[in-house]
Design a protein around this motif. Sequence first.
Motif, short mmCIF file in Angstrom:
data_model
loop_
_atom_site.label_atom_id
_atom_site.label_comp_id
_atom_site.label_asym_id
_atom_site.label_seq_id
_atom_site.Cartn_x
_atom_site.Cartn_y
_atom_site.Cartn_z
N LEU A 141 -5.60 39.26 -43.23
CA LEU A 141 -6.37 38.38 -42.35
C LEU A 141 -7.79 38.89 -42.14
CD1 LEU A 141 -3.63 37.47 -39.77
CD2 LEU A 141 -4.58 36.03 -41.55
N ASP A 142 -8.02 40.19 -42.41
CA ASP A 142 -9.38 40.69 -42.33
C ASP A 142 -10.14 40.44 -43.62
OD1 ASP A 142 -8.94 41.48 -39.82
OD2 ASP A 142 -8.60 43.59 -40.27
N GLY A 143 -9.48 39.82 -44.57
CA GLY A 143 -10.17 39.50 -45.81
C GLY A 143 -10.09 40.60 -46.86
N LYS A 144 -9.28 41.64 -46.59
CA LYS A 144 -9.15 42.71 -47.60
C LYS A 144 -7.96 42.38 -48.48
CE LYS A 144 -11.04 45.94 -44.30
NZ LYS A 144 -10.66 46.73 -43.12
N TYR A 145 -8.15 41.39 -49.33
CA TYR A 145 -7.02 40.85 -50.10
C TYR A 145 -6.46 41.89 -51.06
CZ TYR A 145 -9.26 36.76 -48.26
OH TYR A 145 -9.83 35.87 -47.41
N ALA A 146 -7.37 42.56 -51.79
CA ALA A 146 -6.89 43.50 -52.80
C ALA A 146 -6.08 44.61 -52.13
CB ALA A 146 -8.07 44.09 -53.56
N GLU A 147 -6.57 45.08 -50.97
CA GLU A 147 -5.87 46.17 -50.30
C GLU A 147 -4.54 45.72 -49.71
OE1 GLU A 147 -8.73 48.12 -47.60
OE2 GLU A 147 -10.17 47.25 -49.00
N SER A 148 -4.43 44.45 -49.43
CA SER A 148 -3.19 43.98 -48.81
C SER A 148 -2.08 43.84 -49.84
CB SER A 148 -3.40 42.65 -48.10
OG SER A 148 -3.49 41.60 -49.02
N LEU A 149 -2.43 43.86 -51.13
CA LEU A 149 -1.41 43.65 -52.16
C LEU A 149 -0.31 44.70 -52.10
CD1 LEU A 149 -3.17 42.57 -55.46
CD2 LEU A 149 -1.32 41.44 -54.26
N GLU A 150 -0.71 45.97 -51.97
CA GLU A 150 0.27 47.05 -52.04
C GLU A 150 1.26 46.99 -50.88
OE1 GLU A 150 0.89 48.63 -54.62
OE2 GLU A 150 2.52 49.62 -53.57
N PRO A 151 0.77 46.88 -49.62
CA PRO A 151 1.75 46.73 -48.53
C PRO A 151 2.66 45.52 -48.69
CG PRO A 151 -0.50 46.87 -47.68
CD PRO A 151 -0.59 47.07 -49.13
N TRP A 152 2.11 44.44 -49.18
CA TRP A 152 2.96 43.26 -49.36
C TRP A 152 4.06 43.56 -50.37
CZ3 TRP A 152 3.42 40.15 -45.79
CH2 TRP A 152 2.36 39.46 -45.18
N ARG A 153 3.70 44.26 -51.44
CA ARG A 153 4.70 44.60 -52.45
C ARG A 153 5.81 45.46 -51.85
NH1 ARG A 153 0.57 45.49 -56.54
NH2 ARG A 153 0.27 43.50 -57.59
N GLN A 154 5.37 46.41 -50.98
CA GLN A 154 6.40 47.25 -50.35
C GLN A 154 7.30 46.41 -49.45
OE1 GLN A 154 4.34 50.41 -48.41
NE2 GLN A 154 3.66 51.31 -50.34
N ALA A 176 5.32 37.35 -47.50
CA ALA A 176 4.82 38.34 -48.46
C ALA A 176 4.42 37.64 -49.75
CB ALA A 176 5.88 39.39 -48.73
N HIS A 177 5.27 36.71 -50.18
CA HIS A 177 4.92 35.98 -51.40
C HIS A 177 3.64 35.18 -51.19
CE1 HIS A 177 8.32 37.00 -53.83
NE2 HIS A 177 9.16 36.70 -52.85
N VAL A 178 3.54 34.56 -50.03
CA VAL A 178 2.31 33.80 -49.75
C VAL A 178 1.12 34.76 -49.75
CG1 VAL A 178 1.11 32.38 -48.07
CG2 VAL A 178 3.54 32.07 -48.40
N GLY A 179 1.30 35.91 -49.08
CA GLY A 179 0.21 36.88 -48.99
C GLY A 179 -0.23 37.36 -50.36
N ILE A 180 0.75 37.74 -51.19
CA ILE A 180 0.41 38.21 -52.54
C ILE A 180 -0.25 37.09 -53.33
CG2 ILE A 180 1.36 39.02 -54.72
CD1 ILE A 180 3.47 40.49 -53.17
#
Lengths: 326, 691
Positions: B376-389, B400-404
């Motif tokens: 939500l802060d716009g750090k999309y690339a950085e959010s990928l890893e936590p979403w994968r976890q 998570a799927h939506v986020g990724i």
Amino acid sequence: MKQAAELLQGDKLHGPRSEPLKLRWYRKRTFRNELSAYLFLSPYLLLFTLFIVIPVLAAVGLSFTYFNTVQAPKFIGLQNYVNLLTQDSEFMMYVLPNTIKFALVVGPGGYLLSFLLAWLLAQIPRRSRTLLTLAIYSPSLTASVAMAVVWLIVFSGDSTGYLNAFLIKWGFINEPIQWTQSPHYLMPIMITVTLWNSMGVGFLAMLAGILNINPEMYEAGYIDGIRSRLQEVWYITIPSMKPQMLFGAVMAVVGTFQAGDIGVQLSGANPTPQYAGQLISNHIADYGFIRYDMGYASAVSVVLLLIIYGFSKLAWRLFGEKDGER
Amino acid sequence: MKIWKPGIALGLLLSLLLGAAPAYAKPYVSFTVNQQGSARLTQSAYIPVGVIDGYGIFGKSGAAAKAAGGPDFEVALDEPQDLFVDSGNRLYVADTGNGRIVELDERGSLLRLIGQGELKQPTGLYVDGAGNVYVADYGAGQVVIFDKNGRKTKTIGKPASKLFGADNAFKPQKIIADKRGNLYIVAEGLIQGLVELSPEGDFLGYFGGNRAGFDLERAVQRIFFTKKQLSQLSQKLPPSPTNLAVDRDGLIYTATVGLESKAVKKLNVAGEDLFQSSAYMDTNLSDITVDGMGNIFAADAVEGLIYVYDKDGSLLFVFGGNDSGDQRLGFFTSPSGVAVNGNGLLYVLDKERGNIQLFEPTPFALLVYKATSLYLDGKYAESLEPWRQVLRMDGMFDLAHVGIGLAYYKQGEYGKAFEELKIARNVTEYSNTYWELRRQWLMSHVSTIIAALAGLIALWLIVKRVHRKTGFGAPALRTLRRIGEIPLVRGLLHTFRMLRHPIDGYYELENGRASVLSATILLALLVAVRLYEVYGTNFIFSGIDPVRVNMIGEALKLLIPFFAWVVCNYLVSVINDGEGKFRDVYKGSVYALSPYILFTVPITVMSKGLTLLESVVYAYSRQLVILWCVFLMFVMVKEIHGYELKETFKNAAITVSGMIVMALIAFIFFGLSDQVWDFVRSVAEEVKYRV
């Protein structure tokens, strides 16, 4: 008859010595006959070429160029068309869907409405018919005046606008809605106004067509076993007025695709708010006269021309005279 | 396109849970609401770690009180109504029944009591950064402010301003202060919204009120009733907010009981709601709070559930539940307050039990928070890893799927985004991604397509011309025509004729153009086409998960009404002088559906290439087909039975009501036969048992 006889005679006379005739083809009487006809037509042909054919050809030609109205046009091939389909996201995301939506509702809707009204009008006595015809036809006579006087006041965005005032008074809404500025409402309003406006030339032609049908046809039809008004319309009225139906259909198609101005008039802006009411003709005006990209605007207008051509062709297939099938 | 049926879904889920587990061991579960609006179990988000119940909590001052033998050392809570955690992780409880504020440390030891004897019935409290305690004293009808030493500094009674309304009572229930020191108060019965007071206590206005919304009944009443009658009606009033919270940025959140769609609002300075999301909102929220990351926690006083939303208002987790009398940790009787401290520890205050339960977030919840806040802060690339976890722990976690998917989308990797969003079944984003994919495809292929189209048209014209000149391909045409003359094929091809000449078409139909066999084949085709539509339509438009579709059920959904129509129409027409035979009604009804048979497959194929933007094309073509079918059905009744227009309408109306009656009878019949079967079976079992 006389001409035909002459022709026959001519054939008989000139038949044996056809070889030298080919050299002196221009002396052929038929051509002279035609020449007079062409002469007769020439003022129209001249003007038609000057004001229709040449501009259309020029537009087609310009559509293959980059032309900013200051420098000379630069040939860029199909680039404009490729850009239209792939780069111009406004066109693909808003303009084309809007145009399709608008055309799907207003085209057939207005067409059916004008046929229905023409048919109803044809049922009533002559004097009241004339008055009512005038009344129903008046919206398309007074288009721009009525726009300013009626619709803009009805859809005015403050609480004094008729619609807002009414809705607030009856408690449907709490605060005035910006009808013509709101992306949600612009399109429905455009459709409403255009439908109201759609009793154009097509309507008059249809009325004329219905009135032109020989009443004896109906009597004959009833003797042959027509049992209801629906069958009457289906079997006699529509087949007998096919030319007028065709005319109306073509006018409806052309009118619908040209009616882009309405959104701009209502919202007072081009592009319309969030592209909500943007139709192809607005898009052309946007690129042509605001951004001065004439080449691209020409390409879009050629596409519009093709779309109109396609739909007119469809109208021809539906209502045009055919020999085989009937 | 999202249909939220959360109430039903939750109810179903809960009933399933209750049904599945023995009564004494209700499982402690967390669930979430997926993109389709149905509840789905997920990993536990919060684990109950302890309870503060007021007995045996001594702390320093409590120990001193006990040593002195005073009666005050016991800090049992009586109907506590609000809870607050300050920046130093100290806990403040509005101990309503005892008329005091209790201050506890992080672990629940008593630090001090505030306002004992000065407060009548405190129901809400707020502590600002400087340690001033603001208390809404419902019983005294005033707001009381204590300084950080617990001394009463100020009381604010009913605002004197005329704008407040002379007749309005001032019964403050909840209170917060924003950064400027302005107070926002929920007061009983004030439908205009929150009462906004300046730090000095001057009335500034009402803030963020709810709206009554449109009521059809009331609108009709307004039209027809006289003024006198209207004045006798009770007024319809908007619900007033129930509770409120303020976050670090000074945005104010309100929760309202009884609002269907906007139960939680995030208000800006102008009092406008910032949530656009249509996420599921519960309707019984008694308290909300916001943690440092912007996550919103809300307690449902009726169901005993805790809801966690992210800062955009999407529902992340739901957990908890009503205590069914077993006094277990993690369940509530009537949660009246929630609060989160700086370490993420969640406190839930239970009004009836008078205790506070402590919850610790699981690593799973922390991961989700991390991912959402990055995203939500716009750090999309950085959010990928936590979403994968997150997905590694719960592969079905839709968000998570939506986020990724959205992270990929923002990076321009539309292919990958498309796959993720497809799993999550998020219609809007899926459609956007598909749009981009389609554009990329077009970009690389558009010149080829134009050339190919032009070539095809040219080829067609040439073939046509050659055919006309030399008769090329004539034998093939002749064979085709001969096949067309075979009666059965002719009957099947009659569908095309129905489209253009419905009235003639029915005349020919009656006179042997179509047989019962050809109609039956068409009916089978109709079912096949319907099934193809169900399975093949782009899910943007259908919203149906093909995996869950029951093929036979779908076929029956089509066939049962169809045969009901045929039978009813025949029976009704027999009474009403209809000329049609049963066979003709059957054939005619099948052929009336020919637009559907012919056009559904093209429309379904087309739907796969469309996005939500072009949904109008899909919707209109479908509606057109359906209208066409209805029109043909109508013409069928008219022509087959030889009716006039009026009789046709009458017949159609009676047929439809006949169908309804038939459905009713069938319903009763099956219901009763079920009972009979039950009876017979139980008698048989009884016999077996006795003999």
